[in-house]
Design a protein around this motif. Structure first.
Motif, short mmCIF file in Angstrom:
data_model
loop_
_atom_site.label_atom_id
_atom_site.label_comp_id
_atom_site.label_asym_id
_atom_site.label_seq_id
_atom_site.Cartn_x
_atom_site.Cartn_y
_atom_site.Cartn_z
N PHE A 163 56.35 83.27 46.13
CA PHE A 163 57.58 83.99 45.79
C PHE A 163 57.58 84.42 44.32
N ILE A 164 56.43 84.32 43.68
CA ILE A 164 56.30 84.76 42.29
C ILE A 164 55.32 85.90 42.26
N LEU A 194 48.47 78.70 43.84
CA LEU A 194 48.77 77.84 44.98
C LEU A 194 49.51 78.61 46.09
N PRO A 195 49.39 78.15 47.33
CA PRO A 195 50.17 78.76 48.41
C PRO A 195 51.66 78.77 48.12
N GLY A 204 50.98 89.55 51.78
CA GLY A 204 50.59 88.19 51.42
C GLY A 204 49.84 88.06 50.11
N ILE A 205 49.79 89.13 49.33
CA ILE A 205 49.07 89.10 48.06
C ILE A 205 50.05 89.17 46.90
N THR A 206 49.96 88.22 46.00
CA THR A 206 50.79 88.25 44.79
C THR A 206 49.92 88.64 43.60
N ALA A 207 50.55 89.21 42.58
CA ALA A 207 49.86 89.58 41.35
C ALA A 207 50.75 89.27 40.17
N ASN A 208 50.21 88.51 39.23
CA ASN A 208 50.97 88.13 38.04
C ASN A 208 50.06 88.16 36.83
#
Length: 254
Positions: free
Chosen positions: A239-240, A234-235, A183-187
């Motif tokens: 998907f990014i 944002l929630p 559940g963690i994204t990184a960009n």
């Protein structure tokens, strides 16, 4: 303004490092507007971060102002511990803290190189490492790191900055792979020429190939970058991940 409960980041807590001014400040304001409790951070600019926090509160948001030298392991951990002690959670981290400056490569000594690398890379590492356990606990996390166009286009007199910012790309991709399923994204968001008053550590911007030509015909504003930070936080940004997103008016085209 819509009610707090209808805002997508209501109940979330965000830490924006280096948020006394410019991109950090704008990111803090926008995240607060979406309902997040925002922690405004600086190493020493107490009055400036208190002013940003006061602006957030004046708009009906929640904010805390905290000082920490994030290049010191105990202080980076202490910063996150203080947030968890006050709010019980940390959902969004914006790694924005940086120092820059300019110096010809032949005049760049190791101390100056390390000073830049320490804040940009080691600071991001230490704060992220401290923050991730809280994100894992809640099954939600957004890590947004501010990069630099010099890492992609090359630049004169800023080898230390370009090297440090390039390291953040690998850092971000590795985080995206390791924690995506949890559940963690990184960009990473990469600004080009952003106008306005710069800090004393920023330098004049370096000598970029082509003179920094901008097809759009004007420099950007801190808000242009902060808007992308907000979108990724944002929630709906689930998907990014692992992406390098350039915000530069066409100055650099991958």
């Amino acid at each position: 303004m819509s009610s707090a409960d209808s805002r997508p980041l209501a109940g979330k807590v965000a830490l924006v490092t280096g948020s006394a001014r410019r991109i950090g400040r704008e990111s803090a304001l926008l995240l607060a507007r979406e309902g997040a409790h925002v922690v405004v951070h600086a190493r020493s600019s107490r009055e400036e971060i208190e002013a940003v926090a006061a602006e957030i509160r004046a708009g009906g948001g929640r904010a805390t102002a905290l000082l920490a030298d994030i290049t010191v392991e105990a202080e980076a951990q202490g910063l996150v511990d203080a947030i968890l002690g006050e709010t019980g959670r940390l959902d969004i981290l914006v790694n924005n803290a940086a120092i820059r400056g300019e110096k010809p490569f032949t005049e760049l000594d190791l101390a100056a190189f390390r000073a830049v690398y320490s804040v940009i890379v080691e600071g991001a590492f230490l704060v992220t490492r401290a923050a991730v356990p809280a994100m894992l606990k809640n099954g939600f996390g957004r890590i947004v790191t501010i990069g630099g166009v010099s890492a992609h286009s090359g630049v004169s007199h800023r080898v230390h900055v370009a090297t440090a910012k390039a390291a953040l790309v690998g850092f971000t991709k590795a985080l995206a792979i390791e924690f995506g399923a949890q559940g963690i994204t990184a960009n990473i968001v990469v600004p080009g020429r952003i106008g306005g008053t710069r800090s004393r550590t920023s330098g004049a911007g370096g000598a970029f190939p082509g003179g920094g030509y901008l097809p759009v015909g004007h420099e950007g504003a801190p808000r242009n970058v902060a808007e992308i930070v907000r979108t990724l936080a944002l929630p709906s940004g689930d998907f990014i991940t692992g992406q390098t997103i350039h915000v530069n008016g066409g100055m650099y085209l991958p």
